[in-house]
Design an enzyme around this catalytic site. Structure first.
Site, short mmCIF file in Angstrom:
data_model
loop_
_atom_site.label_atom_id
_atom_site.label_comp_id
_atom_site.label_asym_id
_atom_site.label_seq_id
_atom_site.Cartn_x
_atom_site.Cartn_y
_atom_site.Cartn_z
N PRO A 1 0.85 -1.24 -0.04
CG PRO A 1 -1.01 -1.52 1.58
CD PRO A 1 0.28 -2.24 1.19
CB SER B 1 6.43 4.34 -8.24
OG SER B 1 5.44 4.60 -9.01
CB ILE C 1 0.19 -10.25 -5.06
CG1 ILE C 1 0.85 -9.18 -4.14
CG2 ILE C 1 1.27 -11.34 -5.29
CD1 ILE C 1 1.98 -8.16 -4.66
CB ALA D 1 9.48 -8.84 -15.40
NE ARG E 1 -16.72 1.60 -43.11
CZ ARG E 1 -17.93 1.71 -43.34
NH1 ARG E 1 -18.65 0.79 -43.94
NH2 ARG E 1 -18.69 2.82 -42.63
CD GLU F 1 6.37 -6.07 -14.36
OE1 GLU F 1 5.58 -5.71 -13.84
OE2 GLU F 1 6.47 -7.66 -14.22
N GLY F 2 7.73 -1.13 -13.30
CA GLY F 2 8.38 0.05 -13.26
C GLY F 2 7.42 1.05 -14.45
CB SER G 1 5.94 5.53 -18.67
OG SER G 1 5.29 4.42 -19.56
CD GLU G 2 4.41 8.25 -15.85
OE1 GLU G 2 4.31 7.16 -15.06
OE2 GLU G 2 3.67 8.39 -16.45
C1 LIG Z 1 -2.61 -5.67 -13.10
C2 LIG Z 1 -1.61 -5.53 -11.99
C3 LIG Z 1 -0.60 -6.73 -11.83
C4 LIG Z 1 0.45 -6.38 -10.72
N1 LIG Z 1 1.13 -7.52 -10.36
C5 LIG Z 1 2.26 -7.24 -9.47
C6 LIG Z 1 3.01 -8.36 -8.89
O1 LIG Z 1 2.86 -9.66 -9.19
N2 LIG Z 1 3.69 -8.16 -7.98
C7 LIG Z 1 4.16 -6.79 -7.38
O2 LIG Z 1 4.98 -6.83 -6.46
N3 LIG Z 1 3.61 -5.86 -7.96
C8 LIG Z 1 2.57 -5.75 -8.96
N4 LIG Z 1 1.79 -4.87 -9.39
C9 LIG Z 1 2.20 -3.51 -8.95
C10 LIG Z 1 2.87 -2.65 -10.06
O3 LIG Z 1 4.08 -3.04 -10.25
C11 LIG Z 1 2.54 -1.15 -9.38
O4 LIG Z 1 1.10 -0.87 -9.67
C12 LIG Z 1 3.57 -0.12 -10.11
O5 LIG Z 1 4.73 -0.35 -9.74
C13 LIG Z 1 3.08 1.30 -9.61
O6 LIG Z 1 3.09 1.42 -8.50
P1 LIG Z 1 1.45 2.24 -7.94
O7 LIG Z 1 0.45 1.44 -8.36
O8 LIG Z 1 1.55 2.21 -6.48
O9 LIG Z 1 1.62 3.54 -8.45
P2 LIG Z 1 2.25 4.62 -7.60
O10 LIG Z 1 3.49 4.22 -7.09
O11 LIG Z 1 1.36 5.20 -6.40
O12 LIG Z 1 2.34 5.83 -8.58
C14 LIG Z 1 1.16 6.35 -9.31
C15 LIG Z 1 1.57 7.36 -10.48
O13 LIG Z 1 2.61 8.16 -10.22
C16 LIG Z 1 3.93 8.17 -11.01
N5 LIG Z 1 5.08 8.44 -10.40
C17 LIG Z 1 5.41 7.87 -9.27
N6 LIG Z 1 6.54 8.46 -8.90
C18 LIG Z 1 6.90 9.46 -9.73
C19 LIG Z 1 7.59 10.46 -9.75
N7 LIG Z 1 8.91 10.83 -9.12
N8 LIG Z 1 7.71 11.35 -11.04
C20 LIG Z 1 6.68 11.40 -11.86
N9 LIG Z 1 5.58 10.53 -11.54
C21 LIG Z 1 5.86 9.37 -10.63
C22 LIG Z 1 3.83 6.64 -11.40
O14 LIG Z 1 4.39 6.50 -12.82
C23 LIG Z 1 2.30 6.44 -11.59
O15 LIG Z 1 1.75 6.98 -12.86
C24 LIG Z 1 0.62 -5.02 -10.15
C25 LIG Z 1 -0.10 -4.01 -10.48
C26 LIG Z 1 -1.29 -4.14 -11.32
C27 LIG Z 1 -2.21 -3.11 -11.61
#
Ligand SMILES: Cc1cc2nc3c(=O)[nH]c(=O)nc-3n(C[C@H](O)[C@H](O)[C@H](O)COP(=O)(O)OP(=O)(O)OC[C@H]3O[C@@H](n4cnc5c(N)ncnc54)[C@H](O)[C@@H]3O)c2cc1C
Length: 410
Positions: free
Chosen positions: A141, A145, A170, A253, A279, A375-376, A378-379
Protein backbone atom coordinates in the site's frame (compact mmCIF):
# COMPACT_ATOMS: atom_id res chain seq x y z
CA UNK A 1 6.39 -25.69 -60.39
CA UNK A 2 7.03 -22.82 -58.02
CA UNK A 3 7.29 -23.84 -54.34
CA UNK A 4 4.28 -22.70 -52.30
CA UNK A 5 5.25 -19.77 -50.12
CA UNK A 6 3.72 -19.38 -46.66
CA UNK A 7 1.56 -16.24 -46.51
CA UNK A 8 3.78 -13.20 -45.96
CA UNK A 9 3.34 -11.52 -42.60
CA UNK A 10 2.89 -7.79 -42.40
CA UNK A 11 5.90 -7.50 -40.08
CA UNK A 12 9.08 -9.14 -41.32
CA UNK A 13 11.12 -11.89 -39.73
CA UNK A 14 14.41 -9.96 -39.84
CA UNK A 15 14.96 -10.31 -36.09
CA UNK A 16 14.96 -14.10 -36.37
CA UNK A 17 18.53 -13.59 -37.63
CA UNK A 18 19.54 -13.40 -33.99
CA UNK A 19 18.44 -17.02 -33.48
CA UNK A 20 19.95 -20.41 -34.29
CA UNK A 21 17.94 -23.16 -36.01
CA UNK A 22 16.86 -24.77 -32.74
CA UNK A 23 15.60 -21.42 -31.47
CA UNK A 24 13.77 -20.72 -34.74
CA UNK A 25 11.98 -24.04 -34.36
CA UNK A 26 10.68 -22.83 -30.99
CA UNK A 27 9.34 -19.65 -32.63
CA UNK A 28 7.68 -21.78 -35.33
CA UNK A 29 6.06 -23.90 -32.65
CA UNK A 30 4.76 -20.80 -30.85
CA UNK A 31 3.38 -19.51 -34.16
CA UNK A 32 1.59 -22.81 -34.60
CA UNK A 33 0.07 -22.47 -31.13
CA UNK A 34 -1.05 -18.89 -31.75
CA UNK A 35 -2.61 -19.84 -35.09
CA UNK A 36 -4.31 -23.02 -33.90
CA UNK A 37 -5.27 -22.36 -30.29
CA UNK A 38 -4.21 -19.14 -28.61
CA UNK A 39 -5.42 -16.68 -31.25
CA UNK A 40 -8.82 -18.29 -31.85
CA UNK A 41 -9.46 -18.68 -28.09
CA UNK A 42 -8.04 -15.30 -26.97
CA UNK A 43 -11.39 -13.49 -26.85
CA UNK A 44 -12.97 -16.24 -24.78
CA UNK A 45 -10.00 -16.40 -22.39
CA UNK A 46 -10.34 -12.65 -21.88
CA UNK A 47 -14.05 -12.85 -21.05
CA UNK A 48 -13.52 -13.26 -17.31
CA UNK A 49 -10.69 -12.37 -14.98
CA UNK A 50 -10.14 -15.83 -13.54
CA UNK A 51 -6.85 -17.63 -13.93
CA UNK A 52 -6.46 -19.03 -17.46
CA UNK A 53 -5.59 -22.57 -16.45
CA UNK A 54 -5.95 -24.08 -19.92
CA UNK A 55 -3.61 -21.49 -21.43
CA UNK A 56 -1.13 -21.91 -18.59
CA UNK A 57 -1.14 -25.71 -18.85
CA UNK A 58 -0.74 -25.58 -22.62
CA UNK A 59 2.24 -23.22 -22.36
CA UNK A 60 3.76 -25.41 -19.63
CA UNK A 61 3.20 -28.62 -21.61
CA UNK A 62 4.76 -27.09 -24.71
CA UNK A 63 7.89 -26.12 -22.75
CA UNK A 64 7.27 -22.37 -23.14
CA UNK A 65 6.98 -21.81 -19.38
CA UNK A 66 10.19 -23.84 -19.08
CA UNK A 67 12.14 -21.35 -21.20
CA UNK A 68 12.62 -19.34 -17.98
CA UNK A 69 14.26 -22.22 -16.07
CA UNK A 70 17.75 -23.76 -16.12
CA UNK A 71 18.29 -27.00 -17.99
CA UNK A 72 19.29 -28.98 -14.89
CA UNK A 73 15.75 -28.45 -13.56
CA UNK A 74 13.99 -29.41 -16.77
CA UNK A 75 13.88 -26.00 -18.44
CA UNK A 76 15.55 -24.79 -21.62
CA UNK A 77 17.20 -21.64 -20.17
CA UNK A 78 16.35 -19.72 -23.34
CA UNK A 79 18.36 -16.69 -24.30
CA UNK A 80 16.51 -13.40 -24.03
CA UNK A 81 16.81 -12.92 -27.78
CA UNK A 82 14.57 -15.98 -28.13
CA UNK A 83 12.25 -15.11 -25.27
CA UNK A 84 11.38 -11.70 -26.73
CA UNK A 85 10.42 -13.40 -29.99
CA UNK A 86 8.19 -15.88 -28.12
CA UNK A 87 6.57 -13.13 -26.06
CA UNK A 88 6.08 -10.88 -29.10
CA UNK A 89 4.32 -13.74 -30.91
CA UNK A 90 2.05 -14.38 -27.94
CA UNK A 91 1.36 -10.66 -27.35
CA UNK A 92 0.29 -10.31 -31.00
CA UNK A 93 -2.86 -12.33 -30.26
CA UNK A 94 -3.31 -12.85 -26.53
CA UNK A 95 -2.02 -10.74 -23.63
CA UNK A 96 -2.96 -13.47 -21.17
CA UNK A 97 -0.49 -15.93 -22.73
CA UNK A 98 2.25 -13.31 -22.96
CA UNK A 99 1.75 -12.23 -19.36
CA UNK A 100 1.87 -15.83 -18.16
CA UNK A 101 5.38 -16.01 -19.63
CA UNK A 102 6.65 -12.62 -18.37
CA UNK A 103 4.96 -13.34 -15.03
CA UNK A 104 6.88 -16.60 -14.76
CA UNK A 105 10.12 -14.62 -14.99
CA UNK A 106 8.94 -12.17 -12.39
CA UNK A 107 7.80 -14.79 -9.90
CA UNK A 108 10.39 -17.52 -10.38
CA UNK A 109 13.58 -15.64 -11.17
CA UNK A 110 14.46 -14.97 -7.52
CA UNK A 111 14.04 -18.69 -6.80
CA UNK A 112 16.35 -19.58 -9.71
CA UNK A 113 18.88 -16.94 -8.68
CA UNK A 114 18.71 -17.12 -4.90
CA UNK A 115 17.06 -20.25 -3.43
CA UNK A 116 19.05 -22.80 -1.42
CA UNK A 117 19.93 -25.96 -3.36
CA UNK A 118 17.34 -28.02 -1.50
CA UNK A 119 14.53 -25.55 -2.32
CA UNK A 120 15.61 -25.39 -5.95
CA UNK A 121 15.47 -29.19 -6.19
CA UNK A 122 12.07 -29.16 -4.56
CA UNK A 123 10.44 -26.32 -6.50
CA UNK A 124 12.07 -25.64 -9.84
CA UNK A 125 11.25 -28.88 -11.70
CA UNK A 126 7.58 -28.52 -10.72
CA UNK A 127 7.44 -24.79 -11.46
CA UNK A 128 8.85 -25.61 -14.84
CA UNK A 129 6.14 -28.17 -15.67
CA UNK A 130 3.39 -25.97 -14.26
CA UNK A 131 2.56 -28.33 -11.37
CA UNK A 132 3.40 -25.43 -9.04
CA UNK A 133 3.07 -21.69 -9.37
CA UNK A 134 4.90 -18.85 -7.68
CA UNK A 135 3.99 -15.19 -7.17
CA UNK A 136 6.20 -12.13 -6.72
CA UNK A 137 5.15 -10.06 -3.71
CA UNK A 138 6.89 -6.70 -3.70
CA UNK A 139 4.29 -3.91 -4.04
CA UNK A 140 2.61 -2.61 -0.87
CA UNK A 141 0.00 0.00 0.00
CA UNK A 142 2.83 2.48 0.74
CA UNK A 143 5.33 1.24 -1.81
CA UNK A 144 4.66 0.98 -5.55
CA UNK A 145 6.93 3.15 -7.69
CA UNK A 146 8.89 4.00 -4.55
CA UNK A 147 10.06 0.50 -3.68
CA UNK A 148 12.23 1.81 -0.90
CA UNK A 149 9.04 2.69 0.99
CA UNK A 150 8.45 -1.01 1.80
CA UNK A 151 6.94 -1.47 5.27
CA UNK A 152 6.94 -5.26 5.47
CA UNK A 153 9.29 -6.37 8.21
CA UNK A 154 11.17 -9.65 8.35
CA UNK A 155 13.02 -10.68 11.51
CA UNK A 156 15.26 -13.57 12.26
CA UNK A 157 14.12 -15.58 15.26
CA UNK A 158 16.26 -18.60 16.05
CA UNK A 159 16.33 -20.74 12.92
CA UNK A 160 13.29 -19.05 11.39
CA UNK A 161 12.19 -15.81 9.72
CA UNK A 162 9.04 -14.02 10.88
CA UNK A 163 7.18 -11.87 8.32
CA UNK A 164 4.72 -9.05 9.12
CA UNK A 165 3.18 -6.73 6.53
CA UNK A 166 0.78 -6.27 3.64
CA UNK A 167 1.16 -6.56 -0.13
CA UNK A 168 -1.18 -5.49 -2.91
CA UNK A 169 -1.69 -6.04 -6.64
CA UNK A 170 -0.10 -9.50 -6.46
CA UNK A 171 -0.60 -11.44 -9.70
CA UNK A 172 -1.57 -15.12 -9.31
CA UNK A 173 -2.18 -14.61 -5.57
CA UNK A 174 -5.10 -17.01 -5.58
CA UNK A 175 -3.38 -19.73 -7.60
CA UNK A 176 0.22 -19.63 -6.39
CA UNK A 177 1.75 -22.20 -4.08
CA UNK A 178 4.79 -20.11 -3.16
CA UNK A 179 5.28 -16.37 -2.67
CA UNK A 180 8.59 -14.59 -3.18
CA UNK A 181 8.17 -11.99 -0.43
CA UNK A 182 10.41 -8.96 -0.11
CA UNK A 183 10.64 -6.85 3.05
CA UNK A 184 13.04 -4.98 5.30
CA UNK A 185 15.03 -6.50 8.13
CA UNK A 186 13.37 -5.58 11.41
CA UNK A 187 16.72 -5.04 13.16
CA UNK A 188 18.16 -2.96 10.30
CA UNK A 189 15.52 -1.48 7.96
CA UNK A 190 18.21 -0.40 5.48
CA UNK A 191 18.62 -4.10 4.68
CA UNK A 192 16.21 -5.89 2.32
CA UNK A 193 15.41 -9.58 2.74
CA UNK A 194 13.56 -11.94 0.42
CA UNK A 195 11.98 -15.17 1.65
CA UNK A 196 9.72 -17.86 0.21
CA UNK A 197 6.34 -18.14 1.93
CA UNK A 198 4.11 -21.18 1.21
CA UNK A 199 0.42 -20.42 0.66
CA UNK A 200 -0.64 -22.53 3.68
CA UNK A 201 1.66 -20.78 6.19
CA UNK A 202 -0.10 -19.90 9.47
CA UNK A 203 -0.94 -16.19 9.68
CA UNK A 204 -0.81 -15.71 5.88
CA UNK A 205 -4.03 -14.43 4.27
CA UNK A 206 -4.75 -14.09 0.55
CA UNK A 207 -7.66 -11.80 -0.37
CA UNK A 208 -10.25 -12.71 -3.01
CA UNK A 209 -9.36 -11.64 -6.54
CA UNK A 210 -9.64 -7.89 -7.16
CA UNK A 211 -11.43 -6.75 -10.35
CA UNK A 212 -9.41 -4.79 -12.94
CA UNK A 213 -9.72 -3.09 -16.33
CA UNK A 214 -7.83 -5.60 -18.46
CA UNK A 215 -5.15 -8.28 -18.32
CA UNK A 216 -7.86 -10.84 -17.77
CA UNK A 217 -6.78 -14.39 -17.08
CA UNK A 218 -4.04 -13.39 -14.62
CA UNK A 219 -5.96 -12.06 -11.59
CA UNK A 220 -4.49 -10.11 -8.68
CA UNK A 221 -4.98 -10.24 -4.90
CA UNK A 222 -3.80 -8.56 -1.73
CA UNK A 223 -1.78 -10.42 0.88
CA UNK A 224 -1.41 -10.06 4.63
CA UNK A 225 1.33 -11.56 6.79
CA UNK A 226 0.78 -11.72 10.55
CA UNK A 227 3.73 -13.29 12.33
CA UNK A 228 4.17 -15.69 9.43
CA UNK A 229 7.09 -18.01 10.20
CA UNK A 230 9.24 -19.73 7.61
CA UNK A 231 12.37 -21.87 8.10
CA UNK A 232 15.81 -20.38 7.48
CA UNK A 233 16.07 -22.51 4.34
CA UNK A 234 13.39 -20.33 2.72
CA UNK A 235 15.74 -17.34 2.59
CA UNK A 236 16.49 -16.19 -0.97
CA UNK A 237 20.08 -15.06 -1.52
CA UNK A 238 21.79 -13.68 1.57
CA UNK A 239 20.24 -11.32 4.10
CA UNK A 240 20.56 -7.88 2.52
CA UNK A 241 20.23 -9.17 -1.06
CA UNK A 242 16.44 -8.90 -1.27
CA UNK A 243 16.43 -5.64 -3.22
CA UNK A 244 18.96 -6.88 -5.77
CA UNK A 245 17.06 -10.13 -6.27
CA UNK A 246 13.86 -8.16 -6.89
CA UNK A 247 15.64 -5.89 -9.37
CA UNK A 248 17.11 -8.92 -11.15
CA UNK A 249 13.62 -10.41 -11.57
CA UNK A 250 12.19 -7.06 -12.69
CA UNK A 251 14.94 -6.63 -15.25
CA UNK A 252 13.94 -9.79 -17.13
CA UNK A 253 10.25 -9.00 -16.75
CA UNK A 254 10.81 -5.48 -18.13
CA UNK A 255 12.33 -6.80 -21.32
CA UNK A 256 9.37 -9.19 -21.48
CA UNK A 257 6.87 -6.34 -21.01
CA UNK A 258 8.53 -4.47 -23.87
CA UNK A 259 8.24 -7.53 -26.14
CA UNK A 260 4.61 -8.10 -25.13
CA UNK A 261 3.73 -4.46 -25.86
CA UNK A 262 5.42 -4.71 -29.25
CA UNK A 263 3.52 -7.88 -30.06
CA UNK A 264 0.25 -6.17 -29.20
CA UNK A 265 1.17 -3.12 -31.31
CA UNK A 266 1.97 -5.42 -34.25
CA UNK A 267 -1.35 -7.22 -33.79
CA UNK A 268 -3.21 -3.89 -33.67
CA UNK A 269 -1.66 -2.73 -36.94
CA UNK A 270 -2.46 -6.06 -38.61
CA UNK A 271 -6.09 -5.78 -37.52
CA UNK A 272 -6.40 -2.11 -38.55
CA UNK A 273 -4.80 -2.77 -41.95
CA UNK A 274 -7.18 -5.67 -42.62
CA UNK A 275 -10.15 -3.47 -41.73
CA UNK A 276 -8.77 -0.71 -43.96
CA UNK A 277 -8.65 -3.11 -46.90
CA UNK A 278 -12.21 -4.30 -46.31
CA UNK A 279 -13.87 -0.99 -45.51
CA UNK A 280 -14.93 1.17 -48.46
CA UNK A 281 -15.88 4.80 -48.03
CA UNK A 282 -15.94 7.89 -50.24
CA UNK A 283 -15.65 5.62 -53.27
CA UNK A 284 -12.53 3.66 -52.33
CA UNK A 285 -11.03 1.47 -49.62
CA UNK A 286 -10.21 3.26 -46.35
CA UNK A 287 -6.61 2.14 -46.84
CA UNK A 288 -6.40 4.03 -50.15
CA UNK A 289 -6.93 7.37 -48.43
CA UNK A 290 -3.71 9.21 -47.71
CA UNK A 291 -4.47 10.24 -44.11
CA UNK A 292 -5.03 6.68 -42.81
CA UNK A 293 -2.01 5.50 -44.85
CA UNK A 294 0.20 8.06 -43.12
CA UNK A 295 -1.07 6.90 -39.77
CA UNK A 296 -0.10 3.34 -40.69
CA UNK A 297 3.29 4.51 -41.96
CA UNK A 298 4.05 6.19 -38.63
CA UNK A 299 2.99 3.14 -36.68
CA UNK A 300 4.98 0.63 -38.72
CA UNK A 301 8.13 2.78 -38.77
CA UNK A 302 8.08 3.32 -35.01
CA UNK A 303 7.33 -0.34 -34.34
CA UNK A 304 10.32 -1.51 -36.42
CA UNK A 305 12.62 1.02 -34.69
CA UNK A 306 11.38 -0.14 -31.31
CA UNK A 307 11.83 -3.81 -32.21
CA UNK A 308 15.49 -2.99 -32.84
CA UNK A 309 15.82 -1.35 -29.40
CA UNK A 310 14.14 -4.28 -27.64
CA UNK A 311 16.34 -6.75 -29.54
CA UNK A 312 19.40 -4.77 -28.45
CA UNK A 313 18.28 -4.84 -24.80
CA UNK A 314 17.83 -8.62 -25.04
CA UNK A 315 21.27 -9.02 -26.63
CA UNK A 316 22.78 -6.95 -23.86
CA UNK A 317 21.08 -9.13 -21.28
CA UNK A 318 22.47 -12.28 -22.87
CA UNK A 319 25.95 -10.70 -23.08
CA UNK A 320 25.69 -9.57 -19.42
CA UNK A 321 26.53 -6.00 -20.44
CA UNK A 322 26.87 -3.59 -17.54
CA UNK A 323 24.40 -1.11 -19.03
CA UNK A 324 21.61 -3.65 -19.66
CA UNK A 325 19.33 -2.17 -16.97
CA UNK A 326 19.27 1.24 -18.67
CA UNK A 327 18.61 -0.34 -22.06
CA UNK A 328 15.84 -2.46 -20.53
CA UNK A 329 14.31 0.75 -19.12
CA UNK A 330 14.54 2.45 -22.52
CA UNK A 331 13.08 -0.57 -24.28
CA UNK A 332 10.22 -0.85 -21.79
CA UNK A 333 9.45 2.87 -21.86
CA UNK A 334 9.55 3.11 -25.63
CA UNK A 335 7.66 -0.11 -26.42
CA UNK A 336 4.88 0.32 -23.87
CA UNK A 337 4.21 4.01 -24.64
CA UNK A 338 4.29 3.22 -28.36
CA UNK A 339 1.89 0.31 -27.87
CA UNK A 340 -0.64 2.53 -26.11
CA UNK A 341 -0.44 5.09 -28.93
CA UNK A 342 -0.62 2.48 -31.69
CA UNK A 343 -3.56 0.63 -30.16
CA UNK A 344 -5.41 3.95 -29.69
CA UNK A 345 -4.82 4.92 -33.34
CA UNK A 346 -5.67 1.42 -34.60
CA UNK A 347 -8.95 1.61 -32.73
CA UNK A 348 -9.61 5.03 -34.28
CA UNK A 349 -8.95 3.61 -37.73
CA UNK A 350 -11.50 0.87 -37.21
CA UNK A 351 -14.21 3.37 -36.20
CA UNK A 352 -17.31 2.13 -34.42
CA UNK A 353 -16.46 -1.47 -35.35
CA UNK A 354 -13.29 -1.28 -33.28
CA UNK A 355 -15.27 -0.16 -30.25
CA UNK A 356 -17.49 -3.24 -30.14
CA UNK A 357 -17.08 -6.03 -27.62
CA UNK A 358 -16.50 -8.78 -30.20
CA UNK A 359 -13.62 -6.90 -31.86
CA UNK A 360 -10.11 -7.60 -30.47
CA UNK A 361 -9.00 -3.99 -30.30
CA UNK A 362 -11.13 -3.13 -27.26
CA UNK A 363 -9.23 -5.88 -25.41
CA UNK A 364 -5.87 -4.69 -26.77
CA UNK A 365 -6.78 -1.15 -25.66
CA UNK A 366 -7.56 -2.22 -22.08
CA UNK A 367 -4.50 -4.46 -21.88
CA UNK A 368 -2.06 -1.87 -23.28
CA UNK A 369 -2.47 0.44 -20.29
CA UNK A 370 -1.00 -1.95 -17.78
CA UNK A 371 2.28 -2.30 -19.66
CA UNK A 372 2.86 1.40 -18.96
CA UNK A 373 2.23 0.90 -15.22
CA UNK A 374 3.65 -2.47 -14.13
CA UNK A 375 7.34 -3.43 -13.87
CA UNK A 376 8.21 0.22 -13.31
CA UNK A 377 5.89 2.84 -14.78
CA UNK A 378 6.89 4.99 -17.75
CA UNK A 379 7.61 7.89 -15.39
CA UNK A 380 9.86 5.75 -13.21
CA UNK A 381 11.84 4.60 -16.25
CA UNK A 382 12.17 8.18 -17.51
CA UNK A 383 13.56 9.14 -14.11
CA UNK A 384 16.04 6.26 -14.16
CA UNK A 385 17.18 6.99 -17.72
CA UNK A 386 17.41 10.76 -17.19
CA UNK A 387 19.47 10.38 -14.02
CA UNK A 388 21.81 7.99 -15.78
CA UNK A 389 22.36 10.41 -18.67
CA UNK A 390 23.26 13.23 -16.29
CA UNK A 391 25.54 10.99 -14.21
CA UNK A 392 27.41 9.89 -17.34
CA UNK A 393 27.43 13.38 -18.83
CA UNK A 394 29.67 14.59 -16.03
CA UNK A 395 32.52 12.28 -17.10
CA UNK A 396 31.71 11.82 -20.77
CA UNK A 397 33.98 13.02 -23.58
CA UNK A 398 33.19 16.62 -24.35
CA UNK A 399 31.75 17.34 -27.78
CA UNK A 400 34.77 18.45 -29.90
CA UNK A 401 32.99 21.54 -31.17
CA UNK A 402 33.03 23.02 -27.66
CA UNK A 403 35.77 25.22 -26.29
CA UNK A 404 37.21 24.32 -22.86
CA UNK A 405 35.73 25.76 -19.69
CA UNK A 406 32.25 26.48 -18.48
CA UNK A 407 29.53 26.79 -21.11
CA UNK A 408 27.63 29.14 -18.89
CA UNK A 409 30.10 32.03 -19.36
CA UNK A 410 30.32 33.89 -22.70
C1 LIG B 1 -2.64 -5.80 -12.86
C2 LIG B 1 -1.47 -5.53 -11.98
C3 LIG B 1 -0.60 -6.58 -11.67
C4 LIG B 1 0.46 -6.36 -10.81
N1 LIG B 1 1.25 -7.43 -10.43
C5 LIG B 1 2.17 -7.25 -9.46
C6 LIG B 1 2.88 -8.38 -8.91
O1 LIG B 1 2.68 -9.52 -9.30
N2 LIG B 1 3.76 -8.14 -7.91
C7 LIG B 1 4.01 -6.90 -7.42
O2 LIG B 1 4.82 -6.77 -6.51
N3 LIG B 1 3.37 -5.82 -7.93
C8 LIG B 1 2.46 -5.96 -8.92
N4 LIG B 1 1.79 -4.87 -9.43
C9 LIG B 1 2.07 -3.54 -8.90
C10 LIG B 1 2.74 -2.62 -9.91
O3 LIG B 1 4.08 -2.99 -10.07
C11 LIG B 1 2.56 -1.18 -9.40
O4 LIG B 1 1.20 -0.85 -9.66
C12 LIG B 1 3.50 -0.21 -10.06
O5 LIG B 1 4.80 -0.43 -9.60
C13 LIG B 1 3.12 1.25 -9.75
O6 LIG B 1 2.95 1.43 -8.38
P1 LIG B 1 1.60 2.09 -7.82
O7 LIG B 1 0.45 1.43 -8.48
O8 LIG B 1 1.66 2.05 -6.35
O9 LIG B 1 1.63 3.57 -8.34
P2 LIG B 1 2.26 4.84 -7.57
O10 LIG B 1 3.61 4.51 -7.09
O11 LIG B 1 1.25 5.31 -6.58
O12 LIG B 1 2.39 5.89 -8.75
C14 LIG B 1 1.23 6.56 -9.26
C15 LIG B 1 1.62 7.30 -10.52
O13 LIG B 1 2.58 8.31 -10.19
C16 LIG B 1 3.71 8.19 -11.05
N5 LIG B 1 4.92 8.55 -10.32
C17 LIG B 1 5.41 7.94 -9.23
N6 LIG B 1 6.54 8.55 -8.82
C18 LIG B 1 6.76 9.57 -9.69
C19 LIG B 1 7.77 10.58 -9.82
N7 LIG B 1 8.79 10.65 -8.97
N8 LIG B 1 7.67 11.42 -10.84
C20 LIG B 1 6.65 11.36 -11.73
N9 LIG B 1 5.67 10.45 -11.65
C21 LIG B 1 5.73 9.56 -10.65
C22 LIG B 1 3.73 6.73 -11.47
O14 LIG B 1 4.38 6.58 -12.69
C23 LIG B 1 2.26 6.42 -11.59
O15 LIG B 1 1.81 6.81 -12.86
C24 LIG B 1 0.71 -5.06 -10.30
C25 LIG B 1 -0.14 -4.01 -10.64
C26 LIG B 1 -1.22 -4.23 -11.42
C27 LIG B 1 -2.17 -3.08 -11.71
Amino acid sequence: MKPTQPPARLFGDHFLRQLNSEERAVVDRVRGLTAEVLGPSAAEVAQTDTFAWDTFRLLAREGIVGTAFPREYGGSDARQVLRIRIIEELGRVCSTSASIITGTDLSSRAIVAGAAAEMKDRLLPRLCTGELQAAFALTEPEAGSDVRGLQTRIRRQGGRYVVNGRKKFITRGTTSDWFVTVGRAEEDPSMFIAVLVPRDAAGFTISPEVGKLGWYGVPISSLEFRDVEVPHGHLLGAEGEGFDLAQDALLRARIGHAAMALGRAIGAVEIAATYMSDRRLFGKALGEHQGPQWMLADMVTKIEATRALVALAAEKYDAKDADVAIFASMAKLQATDLCMAVVTDALQLTGGRGYLQDFPLQRFFRDAKLNQIGEGSSEVHKTVIGRDVMRRARDADRNPCLRPGSLVEY
